[in-house]
Write a protein that holds these residues in place. Structure first.
Motif, short mmCIF file in Angstrom:
data_model
loop_
_atom_site.label_atom_id
_atom_site.label_comp_id
_atom_site.label_asym_id
_atom_site.label_seq_id
_atom_site.Cartn_x
_atom_site.Cartn_y
_atom_site.Cartn_z
N ASP A 1 46.14 -27.21 80.80
CA ASP A 1 47.26 -28.12 80.54
C ASP A 1 46.92 -29.22 79.54
O ASP A 1 47.83 -29.80 78.93
N TYR A 2 45.64 -29.50 79.39
CA TYR A 2 45.23 -30.61 78.52
C TYR A 2 43.85 -30.27 77.97
O TYR A 2 42.94 -29.93 78.73
N ILE A 3 43.70 -30.34 76.63
CA ILE A 3 42.41 -30.06 76.00
C ILE A 3 42.19 -31.10 74.90
O ILE A 3 42.95 -31.15 73.92
N GLU A 4 41.18 -31.90 75.06
CA GLU A 4 40.80 -32.86 74.03
C GLU A 4 39.35 -32.60 73.63
O GLU A 4 38.47 -32.50 74.49
N ALA A 5 39.11 -32.49 72.33
CA ALA A 5 37.76 -32.23 71.82
C ALA A 5 37.25 -33.48 71.09
O ALA A 5 37.97 -34.06 70.26
N GLN A 6 36.03 -33.87 71.42
CA GLN A 6 35.42 -35.05 70.79
C GLN A 6 34.01 -34.69 70.32
O GLN A 6 33.20 -34.18 71.10
N PRO A 7 33.68 -34.97 69.05
CA PRO A 7 32.32 -34.75 68.56
C PRO A 7 31.48 -36.03 68.65
O PRO A 7 32.00 -37.14 68.49
N PHE A 8 30.20 -35.86 68.90
CA PHE A 8 29.26 -36.99 69.01
C PHE A 8 28.04 -36.71 68.16
O PHE A 8 27.55 -35.57 68.10
N TYR A 9 27.55 -37.76 67.52
CA TYR A 9 26.27 -37.66 66.83
C TYR A 9 25.27 -38.60 67.53
O TYR A 9 25.39 -39.82 67.43
#
Length: 220
Positions: free
Chosen positions: A108-116
């Motif tokens: 129902d909900y998909i959030e993608a976050q990149p980290f360095y």
């Protein structure tokens, strides 16, 4: 005086009766003890029934862990300037495999976050979908633009090393809200997350290699 007999004094008086008033606390103690015992047995019965239900559910469904892989990662820009601004262009292909025979999954909900190195530099929302039994779905996540990122001395040191190697350590997290479906039954929403630790080569780097498919880990 000799003519007096016992009748002169009237009938014999019976001895006084002894009355014993029950203690106020004794009855309550008995009732309270019975009540606590009943509540304990009721709770124990509920726990046993739930345990049996979960065990039977597992025997019938035999749920298997959903498998997530990043199959492709393309990094065409990754430049950190003196004014703490990171310019980036990162594209990912993510496959999600549902190996279960009876369980469907609502994403129902998909959030993608990149980290360095623990510093987040972007966020995108992905399209919700339903995943059927024993199916594989592919997601595409594109991160591009610029973001103010304050890196510490250790992070900048790692950045300098990775510039030389041409391969960058980038972590991508997927934050989800999912529901499981078994027949007509649906569970409530759960909020797991998926961690993908990636080594992504910069395409413009002479030393850059080829990205290797990477397995992601689930967390709750």
């Amino acid at each position: 005086m000799s003519n007096l007999n016992g009748a002169y004094y009237g009938p014999a008086v019976p001895p006084p009766k002894s009355y014993h008033r029950p203690s106020r606390g004794s009855g309550c103690g008995c009732c309270c003890g019975c009540l606590f015992s009943l509540i304990f047995k009721l709770i124990l019965t509920i726990i046993v029934i739930l345990g049996i239900a979960v065990f039977l559910f597992w025997l019938i469904v035999r749920p298997n862990k959903v498998k997530v892989h990043v199959t492709e990662a393309t990094l065409t820009q990754f430049n950190y300037t003196n004014n703490n601004t990171l310019y980036y262009n990162l594209n990912l292909n993510v496959t999600i495999r549902n190996p279960n025979k009876r369980l469907g999954i609502y994403y129902d909900y998909i959030e993608a976050q990149p980290f360095y190195h623990d510093a987040r530099f972007g966020s995108v929302m992905l399209q919700p979908f339903y995943q059927g039994h024993k199916t594989t779905n592919e997601l595409n996540a594109a991160f591009n633009g610029q973001h103010v990122v304050v890196l510490g001395a250790n992070q900048i040191s790692e950045l300098d090393k990775e510039k030389v190697s041409g391969v960058y350590d980038i972590e991508v997290k997927l934050y989800l809200k999912i529901r499981f479906k078994l027949g007509v039954l649906k569970t409530g929403k759960m909020k797991p997350n998926i961690d993908c630790d990636l080594k992504v080569p910069l395409t413009s780097s002479n030393n850059g290699g080829v990205f290797q498919t990477t397995k992601c880990d689930w967390g709750f």
